[in-house]
Design a protein around this motif. Structure first.
Motif, PDB file in Angstrom:
ATOM      1  N   ASN A 258       0.813  -1.213   0.000  1.00 21.11           N
ATOM      2  CA  ASN A 258       0.000   0.000   0.000  1.00 21.11           C
ATOM      3  C   ASN A 258       0.852   1.271   0.000  1.00 21.11           C
ATOM      4  O   ASN A 258       0.331   2.372  -0.003  1.00 21.11           O
ATOM      5  CB  ASN A 258      -0.924   0.014   1.230  1.00 21.11           C
ATOM      6  CG  ASN A 258      -1.929  -1.124   1.185  1.00 21.11           C
ATOM      7  OD1 ASN A 258      -2.435  -1.466   0.121  1.00 21.11           O
ATOM      8  ND2 ASN A 258      -2.202  -1.705   2.347  1.00 21.11           N
ATOM      9  N   ARG A 259       2.175   1.062   0.020  1.00 18.85           N
ATOM     10  CA  ARG A 259       3.085   2.206   0.056  1.00 18.85           C
ATOM     11  C   ARG A 259       4.134   2.037  -1.035  1.00 18.85           C
ATOM     12  O   ARG A 259       5.275   1.662  -0.769  1.00 18.85           O
ATOM     13  CB  ARG A 259       3.762   2.314   1.418  1.00 18.85           C
ATOM     14  CG  ARG A 259       2.841   2.619   2.573  1.00 18.85           C
ATOM     15  CD  ARG A 259       3.495   2.266   3.885  1.00 18.85           C
ATOM     16  NE  ARG A 259       4.831   2.847   3.976  1.00 18.85           N
ATOM     17  CZ  ARG A 259       5.753   2.400   4.814  1.00 18.85           C
ATOM     18  NH1 ARG A 259       5.519   1.366   5.590  1.00 18.85           N
ATOM     19  NH2 ARG A 259       6.943   2.972   4.860  1.00 18.85           N
ATOM     20  N   SER A 519       8.498   9.692   5.867  1.00 22.66           N
ATOM     21  CA  SER A 519       7.306   9.503   5.019  1.00 22.66           C
ATOM     22  C   SER A 519       6.048   9.926   5.768  1.00 22.66           C
ATOM     23  O   SER A 519       5.858   9.565   6.944  1.00 22.66           O
ATOM     24  CB  SER A 519       7.199   8.041   4.583  1.00 22.66           C
ATOM     25  OG  SER A 519       8.282   7.701   3.740  1.00 22.66           O
ATOM     26  N   SER A 521       1.614  10.576   5.134  1.00 24.86           N
ATOM     27  CA  SER A 521       0.452  10.356   4.272  1.00 24.86           C
ATOM     28  C   SER A 521      -0.629  11.371   4.606  1.00 24.86           C
ATOM     29  O   SER A 521      -0.709  11.869   5.740  1.00 24.86           O
ATOM     30  CB  SER A 521      -0.087   8.932   4.442  1.00 24.86           C
ATOM     31  OG  SER A 521      -0.584   8.743   5.758  1.00 24.86           O
ATOM     32  N   SER A 525      -6.902  13.076   0.884  1.00 30.34           N
ATOM     33  CA  SER A 525      -6.219  13.454  -0.347  1.00 30.34           C
ATOM     34  C   SER A 525      -6.616  12.514  -1.471  1.00 30.34           C
ATOM     35  O   SER A 525      -7.316  11.519  -1.252  1.00 30.34           O
ATOM     36  CB  SER A 525      -4.702  13.416  -0.149  1.00 30.34           C
ATOM     37  OG  SER A 525      -4.252  12.077  -0.064  1.00 30.34           O
ATOM     38  N   THR A 527      -4.525  10.678  -3.119  1.00 31.39           N
ATOM     39  CA  THR A 527      -3.512   9.638  -3.276  1.00 31.39           C
ATOM     40  C   THR A 527      -3.308   8.905  -1.960  1.00 31.39           C
ATOM     41  O   THR A 527      -3.422   9.489  -0.882  1.00 31.39           O
ATOM     42  CB  THR A 527      -2.173  10.227  -3.743  1.00 31.39           C
ATOM     43  OG1 THR A 527      -1.216   9.168  -3.872  1.00 31.39           O
ATOM     44  CG2 THR A 527      -1.631  11.250  -2.750  1.00 31.39           C
ATOM     45  N   ASP A 528      -3.020   7.605  -2.079  1.00 27.63           N
ATOM     46  CA  ASP A 528      -2.695   6.810  -0.891  1.00 27.63           C
ATOM     47  C   ASP A 528      -1.183   6.666  -0.720  1.00 27.63           C
ATOM     48  O   ASP A 528      -0.731   6.055   0.255  1.00 27.63           O
ATOM     49  CB  ASP A 528      -3.327   5.411  -1.014  1.00 27.63           C
ATOM     50  CG  ASP A 528      -4.850   5.462  -0.973  1.00 27.63           C
ATOM     51  OD1 ASP A 528      -5.377   6.374  -0.300  1.00 27.63           O
ATOM     52  OD2 ASP A 528      -5.485   4.613  -1.626  1.00 27.63           O
ATOM     53  N   GLU A 529      -0.438   7.193  -1.673  1.00 25.78           N
ATOM     54  CA  GLU A 529       1.014   7.044  -1.621  1.00 25.78           C
ATOM     55  C   GLU A 529       1.607   7.964  -0.557  1.00 25.78           C
ATOM     56  O   GLU A 529       1.229   9.128  -0.439  1.00 25.78           O
ATOM     57  CB  GLU A 529       1.624   7.378  -2.982  1.00 25.78           C
ATOM     58  CG  GLU A 529       1.207   6.433  -4.093  1.00 25.78           C
ATOM     59  CD  GLU A 529       1.889   6.764  -5.403  1.00 25.78           C
ATOM     60  OE1 GLU A 529       2.815   7.607  -5.378  1.00 25.78           O
ATOM     61  OE2 GLU A 529       1.507   6.183  -6.428  1.00 25.78           O
ATOM     62  N   PRO A 530       2.553   7.462   0.234  1.00 25.78           N
ATOM     63  CA  PRO A 530       3.228   8.325   1.211  1.00 25.78           C
ATOM     64  C   PRO A 530       4.154   9.307   0.508  1.00 25.78           C
ATOM     65  O   PRO A 530       4.603   9.071  -0.609  1.00 25.78           O
ATOM     66  CB  PRO A 530       4.015   7.328   2.065  1.00 25.78           C
ATOM     67  CG  PRO A 530       4.255   6.162   1.166  1.00 25.78           C
ATOM     68  CD  PRO A 530       3.047   6.072   0.272  1.00 25.78           C
ATOM     69  N   TYR A 581      -2.415  17.628  -3.650  1.00 29.61           N
ATOM     70  CA  TYR A 581      -3.127  16.369  -3.420  1.00 29.61           C
ATOM     71  C   TYR A 581      -4.537  16.592  -2.890  1.00 29.61           C
ATOM     72  O   TYR A 581      -5.379  15.702  -2.988  1.00 29.61           O
ATOM     73  CB  TYR A 581      -2.339  15.503  -2.437  1.00 29.61           C
ATOM     74  CG  TYR A 581      -0.996  15.068  -2.967  1.00 29.61           C
ATOM     75  CD1 TYR A 581      -0.889  13.984  -3.831  1.00 29.61           C
ATOM     76  CD2 TYR A 581       0.162  15.746  -2.612  1.00 29.61           C
ATOM     77  CE1 TYR A 581       0.349  13.595  -4.331  1.00 29.61           C
ATOM     78  CE2 TYR A 581       1.398  15.353  -3.105  1.00 29.61           C
ATOM     79  CZ  TYR A 581       1.488  14.279  -3.961  1.00 29.61           C
ATOM     80  OH  TYR A 581       2.705  13.888  -4.464  1.00 29.61           O
ATOM     81  N   VAL A 597       4.218   7.925   8.493  1.00 32.25           N
ATOM     82  CA  VAL A 597       4.239   6.509   8.122  1.00 32.25           C
ATOM     83  C   VAL A 597       5.451   5.844   8.767  1.00 32.25           C
ATOM     84  O   VAL A 597       6.598   6.235   8.509  1.00 32.25           O
ATOM     85  CB  VAL A 597       4.286   6.339   6.589  1.00 32.25           C
ATOM     86  CG1 VAL A 597       4.323   4.864   6.217  1.00 32.25           C
ATOM     87  CG2 VAL A 597       3.095   7.028   5.947  1.00 32.25           C
ATOM     88  N   THR A 602       1.046   3.654  11.120  1.00 31.34           N
ATOM     89  CA  THR A 602       1.084   5.108  10.999  1.00 31.34           C
ATOM     90  C   THR A 602       0.819   5.754  12.350  1.00 31.34           C
ATOM     91  O   THR A 602       0.174   5.168  13.230  1.00 31.34           O
ATOM     92  CB  THR A 602       0.031   5.615   9.995  1.00 31.34           C
ATOM     93  OG1 THR A 602      -1.271   5.218  10.434  1.00 31.34           O
ATOM     94  CG2 THR A 602       0.296   5.076   8.601  1.00 31.34           C
TER      95      THR A 602
END
Length: 814
Positions: A258-259, A519, A521, A525, A527-530, A581, A597, A602
């Motif tokens: 997920n990252r 990192s 999150s 937003s 996006t789920d990317e950190p 974002y 993160v 988290t």
């Protein structure tokens, strides 16, 4: 023949043409001196890491962050063991960290910042000379230490120290002894510099204990926490690009699905590390490849200027000998003998210049290298190869400088020159005019470049940093910085000192040149990317310490319990990034969720304030997004904001140091002022600007001497013409204008040729600065005016004497 050539050189050159000989020798001596100095410097800079026998197989591992497009000189530690275990092309890996403990010497604790924590494989990859000890057994336990020869002499007075102990303290303040396992030498031409080496395993154990105590994840197990320098050595014949692809695959497999990774690893050959590195979080020393290129060009241009002077003045001097040459040919001298004489004259002049240049280098080089912060010994370059190169070099430039005059004047016809030498007028030489144009062309370029460089440095000096850097004391100490109890204890002890206004602690300070990326999150937003962002770990007083301007929200508040665990303050650049974002950040960033993160999940947090952007890294880079959070782990710097009057600095430091040692008798007081640290960013650019200025002055001087010699000859050869013109009504001013006209035309041609080259060079140079000036066109005007004024002054000064001569005195023999 050689004896006759030598005697002719003394008579015709040194005795009868003293001014021309002086100008030639002086110009060539100066040009050769700096050409050889630059050659030695470039040879020294290019020799870094050449003592490692397997350097062709050694690479530094780096990482590029995609969302900021920034290259980091550090990586996660977890990459290296996995590479060694799962990629057969990797023979050895080695990671290391900078250590800064204090050691006891004669009852006093001395901070030693030049230490490294390394793995045993460090000695398999790098060939640092071992003076004593068995390198296969170095640092197998956390109790070992390896010293350099200089460190051994400093603490023990000799090199027979294997088995002796070094007393220090661990991160918890407990006394610890390290056993000396060996002595190595750290060559100056190594991009990895250290005074001692300790076990990397010690750092892993220490950090694990501290992180467990604070309930934080262990960074040594993280695949995306970048903090250590990493190197690897490949097996023979392995393809680095294939190893990089395998590393990328390992990263994808080990990161949380997920990252996804927002960074890309890449390799840098060991031979490129010193000269071709411009990465964040790098360790000094680092060279400047572009500077070497510039110095090479300047050295060649400087030498070419002196050579062209030599050719021009040789031709001018030969015009005075044209009847002598005609008589020699009449009495049987061959073209070869005359050609040889010109070559001998050129060689002897340049040989004298080369000898004087070597003497000048021997005298000046120590001062120049001290100024550059180097410790280069001229003796180390006195090799047979370099001596042979110098001999060949002197012969080559002698031929280059002498061949044109030799060819031109060895072919003259006696019948022509014995009656008149007008065919060999100085005014008619297109080549000589071209050489003068080149000299002025180089001078104009250097004047423009120097002016632009100084304007850019002044711009960086005057730029608004966004924080107050004056009177800020930074003391490096892990134990006090990471402990709220010790920090409050220090505050109480210093409270009686009225000039101590704020005491804080942080993992970083502006101007240090190292960023810590963590990192985060954004729950709200698209996006789920950190997102990896520079992070300051601090206590609640850091905003006050730096004097940052809060533009939205508030500062950290000690009365709000949640601020110590969940509050974040961000800068404007971070706000701009988050707005990309989620639009909710644009209008109301205060209270927005921002989650850190970690490897085990988290940690939820929220933004309580936004500060105005401030420069915490190099001026060459744009201000990055930054998050400031409250955390004790990693706070290695104790920060003090002071207020004191002029001349009181030493008194203030002495009183603070006395109280510090009263609390921690065995703790070194290793301090630095923030403004000194931040000004280091400009130091290299200042030195470069001063070097270019020096070369500019030298080039202008050599060019001016050449013009002086030519103008002097022109003036002497046209004395009768001046008298005739004065008889028919010409004024001295009109004669000066007549003489200036030709040379002013050459100056303007030189400027027109130099403008586009200078513009291209300076536009390229300015691109390295995120905060740069526009192209200052007044620098072009300045260069033109300087060239015109200097040329006019030379012409007017030299010709004034001949112009003032009485026509009666000059023409009475006609």
């Amino acid at each position: 023949m050689l004896r006759l050539g030598f005697l002719t050189f003394i008579r015709a050159t040194l005795r009868n043409s003293r001014v021309t000989a002086f100008i030639n020798i002086f110009g060539m001596t100066v040009a050769l001196s700096f050409f050889l100095l630059i050659s030695i410097y470039i040879q020294s800079e290019s020799s870094y890491d050449d003592f490692h026998s397997k350097s062709d197989r050694v690479f530094r591992v780096l990482s590029n962050f995609s969302h900021t497009d920034r290259d980091l000189a550090v990586t996660p530690y977890a990459w290296m063991p996995a590479l060694l275990e799962q990629v057969p092309e990797v023979e050895f890996t080695s990671s290391f960290l900078r250590y800064t403990p204090s050691f006891r010497k004669e009852g006093i604790m001395i901070n030693e910042p030049q230490g490294l924590g390394v793995e045993p494989s460090f000695f398999e990859i790098f060939d640092f000379p071992v003076i004593s000890g068995d390198k296969t057994q170095f640092l197998q336990t956390t109790a070992g230490i390896v010293l350099t020869d200089k460190m051994a002499i400093k603490y023990f007075g000799d090199l027979d120290v294997v088995g002796k102990t070094m007393s220090s303290f661990d991160d918890e303040g407990n006394p610890v002894d390290y056993v000396v396992e060996g002595i190595v030498r750290c060559p100056q031409n190594s991009h990895i510099q250290f005074d001692y080496l300790m076990s990397f395993e010690y750092s892993k154990i220490s950090y694990r204990i501290r992180s467990e105590r604070l309930g934080l994840p262990n960074r040594y197990q993280s695949w995306d926490t970048h903090f250590c320098s990493s190197y690897l050595m490949l097996t023979e014949g392995s393809d680095p690009t294939m190893v990089i692809e395998k590393l990328k695959q390992l990263i994808e497999e080990n990161l949380d699905q997920n990252r996804p990774a927002r960074f890309t690893p890449f390799f840098q050959p060991l031979d490129d590390v010193y000269l071709k590195s411009d990465f964040s979080n790098d360790f000094p020393p680092r060279g400047n490849y572009n500077l070497l290129v510039v110095l090479s060009i300047v050295a060649v241009a400087l030498l070419a200027t002196a050579l062209f002077n030599f050719v021009n003045l040789s031709i001018a001097n030969s015009l005075k000998r044209v009847k002598e040459i005609g008589l020699k040919k009449t009495f049987g001298s061959t073209r070869l003998s005359l050609f040889t004489q010109f070559i001998i004259d050129a060689f002897l002049l340049i040989f004298i210049s080369a000898v004087l240049a070597v003497i000048a280098i021997t005298i000046l080089f120590p001062q120049i290298t001290d100024y550059l912060g180097k410790s280069i010994q001229v003796a180390s370059f006195l090799t047979i190869g370099n001596a042979l190169f110098l001999i060949i070099f002197v012969v080559a430039i002698s031929i280059i400088a002498g061949v044109y005059p030799a060819l031109k004047f060895s072919t003259i016809k006696p019948s022509k020159v014995l009656y008149s030498s007008s065919s060999y007028s100085l005014e008619s030489g297109k080549l000589r005019n071209g050489l003068i144009v080149f000299q002025l062309f180089v001078s104009v370029i250097l004047i423009i470049c120097t002016s632009v460089i100084y304007k850019q440095i002044r711009h960086m000096t005057d730029i608004d940093l966004g924080f107050v850097k004056e009177h800020k004391l930074v003391v490096t100490h892990w134990g006090i910085g990471e402990s709220d109890f010790e920090l409050n204890r220090l505050r109480n002890a210093l409270s009686a000192l009225t000039y101590v206004k704020t005491i804080s602690a942080s993992n970083n300070v502006p101007g240090r040149g190292r960023s810590y990326y963590r990192s985060f999150s954004l729950p709200e937003s698209n996006t789920d990317e950190p997102i990896s962002i520079s992070t300051f770990y601090s206590d609640m007083q850091v905003i006050d310490f730096l004097g940052l301007e809060i533009i939205k929200g508030r500062d950290f508040d000690e009365n709000i319990t949640s601020d110590s665990t969940t509050a974040y303050i961000i800068n404007e650049s971070a706000l701009d990034l988050f707005t990309q974002y989620s639009e909710v950040w644009r209008d109301n960033p205060i209270g927005q969720s921002l989650d850190r993160v970690l490897s085990d999940g988290t940690r939820s947090g929220r933004v309580v304030g936004v500060v105005k952007d401030f420069h915490f890294d190099s001026f060459k880079k744009e201000i990055e997004p930054l998050v400031i959070c409250i955390e004790s782990l990693g706070r290695s710097r104790v920060l003090m904001k002071l207020e004191y009057g002029a001349g009181e600095q030493q008194k203030v430091i002495s009183e603070i140091q006395s109280i510090w040692h009263g609390l921690h008798p065995d703790s070194a007081f290793n301090y630095r002022f923030l403004d000194d640290q931040f000004d280091q960013y400009l130091q290299n650019d200042r030195i470069n600007a001063q070097l270019i200025s020096l070369f500019t002055l030298i080039t202008i001087t050599i060019s001016s001497l050449g013009i002086l010699g030519l103008v002097s000859f022109v003036s002497k050869s046209r004395t009768k013409e001046f008298s005739i013109r004065k008889v028919i009504g010409a004024t001295p001013l009109s004669l000066l204008l007549l003489l200036n006209r030709k040379f002013v035309k050459l100056v303007l041609i030189s400027c027109l040729l130099a403008y586009p080259v200078s513009y291209l060079l300076m536009s390229t140079w300015l691109k390295q600065f995120a905060y740069r000036i526009g192209m200052p066109f007044d620098s072009f005007v300045l260069a033109t005016l300087i060239s015109l004024v200097v040329t006019a002054l030379i012409i007017s000064g030299v010709c004034a004497i001949d112009i003032r001569k009485s026509p009666t005195e000059v023409l009475r023999s006609e």
